[in-house]
Design an enzyme around this catalytic site. Sequence first.
Site, mmCIF file in Angstrom:
data_model
loop_
_atom_site.group_PDB
_atom_site.id
_atom_site.type_symbol
_atom_site.label_atom_id
_atom_site.label_comp_id
_atom_site.label_asym_id
_atom_site.label_seq_id
_atom_site.Cartn_x
_atom_site.Cartn_y
_atom_site.Cartn_z
ATOM 1 N N LYS A 23 2.390 4.620 56.900
ATOM 2 C CA LYS A 23 1.345 4.146 57.117
ATOM 3 C C LYS A 23 1.366 3.760 58.758
ATOM 4 O O LYS A 23 0.618 3.730 59.501
ATOM 5 C CB LYS A 23 0.979 3.027 56.256
ATOM 6 C CG LYS A 23 -0.103 2.063 56.719
ATOM 7 C CD LYS A 23 -0.205 0.531 55.535
ATOM 8 C CE LYS A 23 1.108 -0.090 56.143
ATOM 9 N NZ LYS A 23 1.011 -1.270 55.403
ATOM 10 N N THR A 24 2.381 2.761 58.968
ATOM 11 C CA THR A 24 2.654 2.173 60.309
ATOM 12 C C THR A 24 2.815 3.387 61.185
ATOM 13 O O THR A 24 2.176 3.043 62.363
ATOM 14 C CB THR A 24 3.823 1.259 60.219
ATOM 15 O OG1 THR A 24 3.882 0.477 58.960
ATOM 16 C CG2 THR A 24 3.913 0.517 61.347
ATOM 17 N N ASP A 34 -4.896 -3.403 59.231
ATOM 18 C CA ASP A 34 -4.047 -3.139 58.345
ATOM 19 C C ASP A 34 -3.952 -3.810 57.148
ATOM 20 O O ASP A 34 -4.521 -4.775 57.035
ATOM 21 C CB ASP A 34 -2.487 -3.367 59.223
ATOM 22 C CG ASP A 34 -1.295 -2.923 58.578
ATOM 23 O OD1 ASP A 34 -1.370 -2.012 57.423
ATOM 24 O OD2 ASP A 34 -0.028 -3.416 58.849
ATOM 25 N N GLU A 35 -3.427 -3.117 56.074
ATOM 26 C CA GLU A 35 -3.504 -3.923 54.690
ATOM 27 C C GLU A 35 -4.610 -4.402 54.223
ATOM 28 O O GLU A 35 -4.962 -5.572 54.156
ATOM 29 C CB GLU A 35 -2.591 -5.367 54.643
ATOM 30 C CG GLU A 35 -1.251 -4.970 55.042
ATOM 31 C CD GLU A 35 -0.137 -4.434 54.106
ATOM 32 O OE1 GLU A 35 -0.700 -4.183 53.241
ATOM 33 O OE2 GLU A 35 1.054 -4.714 54.538
ATOM 34 N N GLN A 40 -1.471 -1.905 45.980
ATOM 35 C CA GLN A 40 -0.527 -2.994 46.552
ATOM 36 C C GLN A 40 -1.230 -4.346 46.951
ATOM 37 O O GLN A 40 -0.930 -5.114 47.844
ATOM 38 C CB GLN A 40 0.160 -2.637 47.785
ATOM 39 C CG GLN A 40 1.038 -1.365 47.530
ATOM 40 C CD GLN A 40 1.887 -1.190 48.791
ATOM 41 O OE1 GLN A 40 2.880 -1.924 49.237
ATOM 42 N NE2 GLN A 40 1.611 0.183 49.250
ATOM 43 N N ARG A 95 9.816 -1.104 47.118
ATOM 44 C CA ARG A 95 10.703 -1.324 48.452
ATOM 45 C C ARG A 95 11.863 -0.505 48.174
ATOM 46 O O ARG A 95 12.662 -0.438 49.144
ATOM 47 C CB ARG A 95 11.176 -3.079 48.148
ATOM 48 C CG ARG A 95 9.821 -3.896 48.656
ATOM 49 C CD ARG A 95 8.877 -3.369 49.380
ATOM 50 N NE ARG A 95 7.738 -2.819 49.014
ATOM 51 C CZ ARG A 95 6.699 -2.071 49.721
ATOM 52 N NH1 ARG A 95 7.107 -2.042 51.028
ATOM 53 N NH2 ARG A 95 5.960 -1.250 49.062
#
Length: 767
Positions: free
Chosen positions: A32-33, A224-225, A255, A612
Amino acid sequence: MDYLAELNERQREAVLYTEGPLMIIAGAGSGKTKVLTTRIAHLMKKGVDAFNILALTFTNKAAREMKERVEKILGGTEARNLYIGTFHSVFARLLRAEATRLGYPSNFTIYDTDDAKSLLKTIVREMNLDEKQYKPSFVLNRISSAKNGLISYAEYHEDFQLRQEDQRANRPLISKIYESYVKRCFKNGAMDFDDLLFNMHALLTRFPEALVKYQHKFKYILIDEYQDTNAAQYAIIKLLGAVHENICVVGDDAQSIYSFRGATIKNILQFEKDYDDVKVVKLEQNYRSTQSILKVANEVISNNKMQIPKELWTDNIHGEKIILMRTATDNDEGRFVAETISEQKLRNHFHENEFAILYRTNAQSRSMEENLRRKNIPYRIYGGVSFYQRKEIKDLVAYLRLIVNPQDEEALRRIINYPARGIGKTTLEKASVLAAQHNITLWQVLEKPASFGFRSATLQVIESFVYMIKSFQVMLEKHNAYDVAFRVGKETGLVKELFVDKSTEGITRYENIQELLNSIKEFTETPTEEGELLDKRLGSYLQQITLLTDADQDEHDQDVVRLMTIHAAKGLEFPCVFVVGMEETLFPNAMAINTREDLEEERRLFYVAITRAKSKLWLTFTSNRYRFGNLMQNDPSRFLKEIPKDHLDENYAGRAITEPVYRTERYPDSRQQNTPAAASVSGLGNGSAAAKRIPVHVPSENFKPDDPSTFEAGMEVEHQKFGFGKILRLEGNPNNRIATISFRQAGEKKIMLNYARLQITHNEEAG
DNA sequence: TTAGGCGCTGTTTTT
DNA sequence: CAGCGCCTAA
């Protein structure tokens, strides 16, 4: 265009679709980043000016990383002109520029949660309300969710449902408190975290010129998010993007873990309806985890009803099973984790920084910490009390705040008598009343104490205090922030007071102050873009530090094990992850099992935790855990049952049940030694509550606890605290036996044999 | 006015 | 267990 070559097809699609609304559903670890940063770089290569790009994140760390990565792709310094930052910091910056429109000073103070609560406390007190009924944390929560829902105090007052909720909760006056709180913040020249959003929205809706200005400035917006945005953020984004509609949101409904902060998944679901032609791109290839870990994550999250359908997959190796470990106590859990880390370091040559220990609540860090320290494993705890929230730091910062903004009443109250200078409660109360009567600030009262009739001794201390603060203010004109801060520390006696204290904590506090001074120095020596005035620079320093959390202090190269809550771990990845405390009432947390929505959020949190991990994942839980100072027994988390059996290695959990529990002789646990009474089981007997009333028994001279496995019903025993007694019966499983003992002094008690230190004084069978 | 002691109460997650 | 408020003593 080689930067495009590193992307997969979906990712490239997301990068190249530059015009019009775009929603990227990005699964965990799907790059994503990378997509966001490449997209920004691509826009700039196409000729978009960096000044016209706005990218909003939730953490400073994510923002910094994004900036760095864009810079790396582009080279040069153009990336510095991008507006990349957290919602809060970007809005703070914009609000600072536009503050006067809203009637705020441009160097307004930002109140953190502590400041806000402390102000609420004074307000509740001033309104003569019951402080227990209107606890600051409760009231702040109410106000905060109102602001995040863009409900002003006036609207709150008119809102039937909200009022009714408050009635039912027996807190009917929340809206009144809300009103005074807002007014008082305004008077203090201060905004709390939520105000940064609420006022940003107010700015854009009340001042069309401002709206137009920023709509045209930010031609391209990236969020983002997105699943973590709340109503206020949603509305602001919508306003800002209304002209160009070049809005790119990235999110993963799976998430979404911040609903308690007002975030709502609806924003993701709503996005497609908000604009005519929304392009949706799904990133489903995971580059992070093993197949095994991913399978478990997918399996767990599939138990949620509310979700956007998708299936994460990976080309990575299958990897190992997830290891489940059960221990007897929370301390044992910590020891298991510490021992496993040592073992893994030797066996698989892992470094400390490849491990993370994740937990649901900050309080769980303790047993981990103790055991890591015991094994000399370097670690760092994130969250909890951040550097800038420490008392000594807040004290010095309060002086700086007051110097920059004398309206800031919270700062003033904090330091007016610290270090002690004889301006006590009585004086402060009198001054507050005067301020309210004359409708001026506390500071204004103190500036002219003579006209308000203080006693002459008091008058003098007030005058010299005000004189001192003013002399610091004068300094601002010719000296930089560091010089001012240094002088403040010296002349107020604050640094000296800490220097004199040679206790361990005192030394730490002194070092913290030095660290703060260093950071201010570093700040003053780093030139800022627009070459702002010196006093503004102290002001902007102060604004920035309030928005920092200690996740932002991370030096990633540090070779330490990282401990943090799952919330704090979002967006991060580690080769080896321990998720500890997999127990009912803890995870899922007892506060979050009453509605499906809450429970599903807990499950998403578990999903975040699992994803994670890159290659190894341990899940641990314990049968007995200290909470509230006494021992609680929890069932294993329901989430454990949702893990497919063939991906779970339960051998360790089994072994823990059949092996003798770790003995206290081998690993002395300070808590158990100091408070043997804590070993009695709360909830079973009348254990710890009753223990307080019992006269302390002095143990026999040669008291030596016997092996718990040898105890049998009928034995006469001695307990360190309860004295002599007889075992009436035994129950519980063989490794966690509970004895009912009739003590001569203390009466009948249920005692957990694994923890109690009991000596056999007489064996009925043998004798 | 301040320090120190006692007793009550509460633990979710954070910008 | 810990942090905090409230009370008392100096």
